[in-house]
Motif scaffolding. Sequence first.
Motif, PDB file in Angstrom:
ATOM      1  N   LEU A   1       4.161   8.610   0.432  1.00 46.36           N
ATOM      2  CA  LEU A   1       5.143   7.806   1.152  1.00 46.36           C
ATOM      3  C   LEU A   1       5.796   6.763   0.243  1.00 46.36           C
ATOM      4  O   LEU A   1       6.277   5.742   0.701  1.00 46.36           O
ATOM      5  CB  LEU A   1       4.470   7.116   2.346  1.00 46.36           C
ATOM      6  CG  LEU A   1       4.060   8.049   3.494  1.00 46.36           C
ATOM      7  CD1 LEU A   1       3.006   7.398   4.376  1.00 46.36           C
ATOM      8  CD2 LEU A   1       5.275   8.440   4.322  1.00 46.36           C
TER       9      LEU A   1
ATOM     10  N   ALA B   1       9.269   5.207   0.981  1.00 51.76           N
ATOM     11  CA  ALA B   1       9.727   5.703   2.281  1.00 51.76           C
ATOM     12  C   ALA B   1      10.188   4.547   3.155  1.00 51.76           C
ATOM     13  O   ALA B   1       9.657   3.440   3.070  1.00 51.76           O
ATOM     14  CB  ALA B   1       8.600   6.469   2.972  1.00 51.76           C
TER      15      ALA B   1
ATOM     16  N   LEU C   1       1.457   4.312  -0.357  1.00 47.93           N
ATOM     17  CA  LEU C   1       2.467   3.457   0.274  1.00 47.93           C
ATOM     18  C   LEU C   1       3.199   2.567  -0.728  1.00 47.93           C
ATOM     19  O   LEU C   1       3.806   1.569  -0.342  1.00 47.93           O
ATOM     20  CB  LEU C   1       1.802   2.577   1.339  1.00 47.93           C
ATOM     21  CG  LEU C   1       1.232   3.303   2.556  1.00 47.93           C
ATOM     22  CD1 LEU C   1       0.433   2.341   3.423  1.00 47.93           C
ATOM     23  CD2 LEU C   1       2.351   3.934   3.377  1.00 47.93           C
TER      24      LEU C   1
ATOM     25  N   ALA D   1       6.796   1.337  -0.096  1.00 48.22           N
ATOM     26  CA  ALA D   1       7.240   1.777   1.228  1.00 48.22           C
ATOM     27  C   ALA D   1       7.726   0.559   2.015  1.00 48.22           C
ATOM     28  O   ALA D   1       7.164  -0.524   1.920  1.00 48.22           O
ATOM     29  CB  ALA D   1       6.106   2.465   1.973  1.00 48.22           C
TER      30      ALA D   1
ATOM     31  N   ALA E   1       2.945  -2.037  -0.617  1.00 51.89           N
ATOM     32  CA  ALA E   1       4.135  -1.814   0.207  1.00 51.89           C
ATOM     33  C   ALA E   1       4.961  -3.093   0.351  1.00 51.89           C
ATOM     34  O   ALA E   1       4.585  -4.166  -0.117  1.00 51.89           O
ATOM     35  CB  ALA E   1       3.720  -1.298   1.579  1.00 51.89           C
TER      36      ALA E   1
END
Length: 248
Positions: free
Chosen positions: A186, A189, A206, A209, A230
């Motif tokens: 991810l 993302a 992550l 992300a 993230a």
Amino acid sequence: MALPFARSADFPADKPAGRPCGNLGQDFRCGIHARLRETGYQGCTVFDCFGAGQKVSQITFGGTDWRQAPDTARSMFEVFPVMRQLQELVRYIAEALDMPAARPVHQELRRALDHVEGLTRGSAESLAGLDVNALRGEVNVLLLRAGELVRARMPGRRKNHRGADLMGAKLAGADLRGASLRGALLVAADLSGADLRVADLIGADLRDADLRGADLTGALFLTQAQLNAARGDAATLVSPSLSRPAHW
């Protein structure tokens, strides 16, 4: 000291395994801990040894200082990555045991916890010779069952993105309640405003992300290191057991 890193977006310089980081002080503290991101050491902010460093130095080697006893350094640094994986498993098993819905596998989980914790107290030789991949496979079966039992209580159809390549995916506002995102990629993302309640995030990448405004309440097997990697904001919801990263 034990682990290597390479010049990249996460580190400003190369460092081979077994060589002290230039920021390591004589007191074993990091000289730039409060300024890691600003000085280019973002990779350090998203790493978690799950207490392996302390256990290796204080339990396995009984408080031995590798600086004062250089002959122990090589063995100590070989054991550290193994211990880190064991400590990570302990963390996941303990979380699964706190899930009431996973009660049908609690007995097996308790046995697994006793076994793994026992391994962490073994000698340096036994740890170095351990087949960690095989152990992870055995424990993962239990963690998977625990996660499925918890996610089954979520209403509606639960999405399965296990191991999916969702790098840079546009998932803003997506309903991912109870989804399986185990091992999903991810990176970068867009998960802003997404509903990730009770989603299984074990091993999900992550990094960068976008979690701004996302709801990760009760997300399964989510670690602090994953959150730290993230991007989020004040509207991002996380479980009380996790801390909101300072850079959000």
